[in-house]
Design a protein around this motif. Sequence first.
Motif, PDB file in Angstrom:
ATOM      1  N   LEU A   1       0.813  -1.216   0.000  1.00 40.14           N
ATOM      2  CA  LEU A   1       0.000   0.000   0.000  1.00 40.14           C
ATOM      3  C   LEU A   1       0.848   1.269   0.000  1.00 40.14           C
ATOM      4  N   ASP A   2       2.154   1.114   0.102  1.00 41.06           N
ATOM      5  CA  ASP A   2       3.039   2.281   0.131  1.00 41.06           C
ATOM      6  C   ASP A   2       3.229   2.852  -1.273  1.00 41.06           C
ATOM      7  N   TYR A   3       3.366   4.181  -1.346  1.00 36.35           N
ATOM      8  CA  TYR A   3       3.638   4.821  -2.636  1.00 36.35           C
ATOM      9  C   TYR A   3       4.877   4.189  -3.275  1.00 36.35           C
ATOM     10  N   PRO A   4       4.859   3.835  -4.592  1.00 33.52           N
ATOM     11  CA  PRO A   4       3.773   4.102  -5.560  1.00 33.52           C
ATOM     12  C   PRO A   4       2.805   2.927  -5.743  1.00 33.52           C
ATOM     13  N   LYS A   5       2.898   1.931  -4.871  1.00 30.43           N
ATOM     14  CA  LYS A   5       2.010   0.777  -5.005  1.00 30.43           C
ATOM     15  C   LYS A   5       0.639   1.136  -4.457  1.00 30.43           C
ATOM     16  N   PRO A   6      -0.411   0.393  -4.785  1.00 31.91           N
ATOM     17  CA  PRO A   6      -0.460  -0.669  -5.795  1.00 31.91           C
ATOM     18  C   PRO A   6      -0.844  -0.155  -7.180  1.00 31.91           C
ATOM     19  N   ASP A   7      -1.168   1.151  -7.248  1.00 32.84           N
ATOM     20  CA  ASP A   7      -1.722   1.676  -8.498  1.00 32.84           C
ATOM     21  C   ASP A   7      -1.004   2.933  -8.979  1.00 32.84           C
ATOM     22  N   GLY A   8       0.200   3.153  -8.467  1.00 30.36           N
ATOM     23  CA  GLY A   8       0.945   4.345  -8.842  1.00 30.36           C
ATOM     24  C   GLY A   8       0.764   5.508  -7.888  1.00 30.36           C
ATOM     25  N   TYR A   9      -0.095   5.335  -6.864  1.00 29.50           N
ATOM     26  CA  TYR A   9      -0.398   6.449  -5.969  1.00 29.50           C
ATOM     27  C   TYR A   9      -0.150   6.142  -4.490  1.00 29.50           C
ATOM     28  N   GLY A  10      -0.414   4.927  -4.059  1.00 33.87           N
ATOM     29  CA  GLY A  10      -0.239   4.584  -2.656  1.00 33.87           C
ATOM     30  C   GLY A  10      -1.375   5.094  -1.782  1.00 33.87           C
ATOM     31  N   TYR A  11      -1.295   4.747  -0.489  1.00 31.31           N
ATOM     32  CA  TYR A  11      -2.294   5.154   0.503  1.00 31.31           C
ATOM     33  C   TYR A  11      -1.619   5.981   1.582  1.00 31.31           C
ATOM     34  N   ALA A  12      -2.254   7.083   1.968  1.00 31.44           N
ATOM     35  CA  ALA A  12      -1.631   8.070   2.846  1.00 31.44           C
ATOM     36  C   ALA A  12      -1.741   7.683   4.319  1.00 31.44           C
ATOM     37  N   VAL A  13      -0.614   7.370   4.917  1.00 23.21           N
ATOM     38  CA  VAL A  13      -0.534   7.159   6.363  1.00 23.21           C
ATOM     39  C   VAL A  13      -0.443   8.523   7.036  1.00 23.21           C
ATOM     40  N   PHE A  14      -1.154   8.692   8.180  1.00 19.49           N
ATOM     41  CA  PHE A  14      -1.115   9.989   8.854  1.00 19.49           C
ATOM     42  C   PHE A  14      -0.993   9.865  10.371  1.00 19.49           C
ATOM     43  N   GLY A  15      -0.728   8.667  10.864  1.00 16.81           N
ATOM     44  CA  GLY A  15      -0.569   8.486  12.302  1.00 16.81           C
ATOM     45  C   GLY A  15      -0.400   7.025  12.661  1.00 16.81           C
ATOM     46  N   LYS A  16      -0.485   6.737  13.964  1.00 17.42           N
ATOM     47  CA  LYS A  16      -0.308   5.364  14.419  1.00 17.42           C
ATOM     48  C   LYS A  16      -1.053   5.142  15.730  1.00 17.42           C
ATOM     49  N   VAL A  17      -1.401   3.902  15.976  1.00 17.27           N
ATOM     50  CA  VAL A  17      -2.029   3.522  17.239  1.00 17.27           C
ATOM     51  C   VAL A  17      -0.941   3.480  18.307  1.00 17.27           C
ATOM     52  N   ILE A  18      -1.154   4.201  19.415  1.00 16.22           N
ATOM     53  CA  ILE A  18      -0.155   4.205  20.489  1.00 16.22           C
ATOM     54  C   ILE A  18      -0.645   3.488  21.739  1.00 16.22           C
ATOM     55  N   SER A  19      -1.925   3.174  21.793  1.00 22.31           N
ATOM     56  CA  SER A  19      -2.449   2.313  22.862  1.00 22.31           C
ATOM     57  C   SER A  19      -3.746   1.679  22.393  1.00 22.31           C
ATOM     58  N   GLY A  20      -3.999   0.468  22.882  1.00 23.47           N
ATOM     59  CA  GLY A  20      -5.220  -0.235  22.501  1.00 23.47           C
ATOM     60  C   GLY A  20      -5.108  -1.040  21.229  1.00 23.47           C
ATOM     61  N   MET A  21      -3.881  -1.384  20.823  1.00 22.62           N
ATOM     62  CA  MET A  21      -3.740  -2.215  19.614  1.00 22.62           C
ATOM     63  C   MET A  21      -4.396  -3.573  19.820  1.00 22.62           C
ATOM     64  N   ASN A  22      -4.494  -3.999  21.065  1.00 26.65           N
ATOM     65  CA  ASN A  22      -5.176  -5.265  21.351  1.00 26.65           C
ATOM     66  C   ASN A  22      -6.653  -5.192  20.972  1.00 26.65           C
ATOM     67  N   VAL A  23      -7.233  -3.993  21.044  1.00 27.79           N
ATOM     68  CA  VAL A  23      -8.637  -3.806  20.624  1.00 27.79           C
ATOM     69  C   VAL A  23      -8.742  -3.975  19.111  1.00 27.79           C
ATOM     70  N   ILE A  24      -7.802  -3.389  18.383  1.00 24.38           N
ATOM     71  CA  ILE A  24      -7.787  -3.554  16.927  1.00 24.38           C
ATOM     72  C   ILE A  24      -7.670  -5.038  16.571  1.00 24.38           C
ATOM     73  N   GLU A  25      -6.839  -5.747  17.296  1.00 21.52           N
ATOM     74  CA  GLU A  25      -6.656  -7.170  17.012  1.00 21.52           C
ATOM     75  C   GLU A  25      -7.922  -7.978  17.336  1.00 21.52           C
ATOM     76  N   LYS A  26      -8.676  -7.543  18.314  1.00 20.98           N
ATOM     77  CA  LYS A  26      -9.965  -8.199  18.594  1.00 20.98           C
ATOM     78  C   LYS A  26     -10.963  -7.912  17.475  1.00 20.98           C
ATOM     79  N   ILE A  27     -10.950  -6.680  17.002  1.00 20.98           N
ATOM     80  CA  ILE A  27     -11.875  -6.304  15.925  1.00 20.98           C
ATOM     81  C   ILE A  27     -11.613  -7.125  14.674  1.00 20.98           C
ATOM     82  N   VAL A  28     -10.338  -7.280  14.311  1.00 19.40           N
ATOM     83  CA  VAL A  28     -10.019  -7.971  13.062  1.00 19.40           C
ATOM     84  C   VAL A  28     -10.309  -9.470  13.139  1.00 19.40           C
ATOM     85  N   ALA A  29     -10.538  -9.974  14.342  1.00 21.05           N
ATOM     86  CA  ALA A  29     -10.779 -11.409  14.507  1.00 21.05           C
ATOM     87  C   ALA A  29     -12.257 -11.773  14.540  1.00 21.05           C
TER      88      ALA A  29
END
Length: 214
Positions: free
Chosen positions: A160-188
């Motif tokens: 997903l990083d520029y220039p993939k997958p279509d020549g443009y990429g996807y814009a990252v603008f931050g990061k999870v700094i707490s509660g990543m375990n919640v994200i992992e529960k959601i994805v499951a």
Amino acid sequence: MNSSLTTPSHSSLPNWRRIMRQHIAPILAALSLVSAAALPPAHAAKAPAAQPKVEFVTTMGNFVVQLDPARAPKTVANFLDYVKSGFYKGTIFHRVIPGFMVQGGGFTADMQKKPTRAPIPLESQNGLRNLKGTIAMARTSDPNSATSQFFVNVVDNPSLDYPKPDGYGYAVFGKVISGMNVIEKIVAVPTKNEGMFQDVPVKPIVIEDAKLLN
């Protein structure tokens, strides 16, 4: 020819050293202090850019993201506008793919798309990568189509990083700094296909609130 003007003798001259010490020197010292106080340090360090934090309150727990306005200024400003307006309240994570990402911020629990503001320019060439735990903007095939929807990477996604997958990429603008375990529960969670939508959680995962912490 005599003159009424006389030249003072050496003994009648004032004591200039005493006058300097008692009167002029203190004034000069005071002026020096004022000038020093008015001037900034020659090598004053610039204050670091603030990195806002946003807490998401969901039906599966809370997580906090830290934003990077220095690298993605337009994306962060857009995202914070949605946060401050209360837009994300009642929206869901409508697309959940294990080993990839969780996406939300655009639909209500009955899969109705919320009206958004105008899309923003893509900021994918900012040096930030789609690593595990980063938050990025979702978009269509039009690179400049991002509005409110975002996703959190649950693994490193270099595709997903520029220039993939279509020549443009996807814009990252931050990061999870707490509660990543919640994200992992959601994805499951179990998912289903619903009409034109795929990978929709069987039980809606609702964003109850999204609030700016600083």
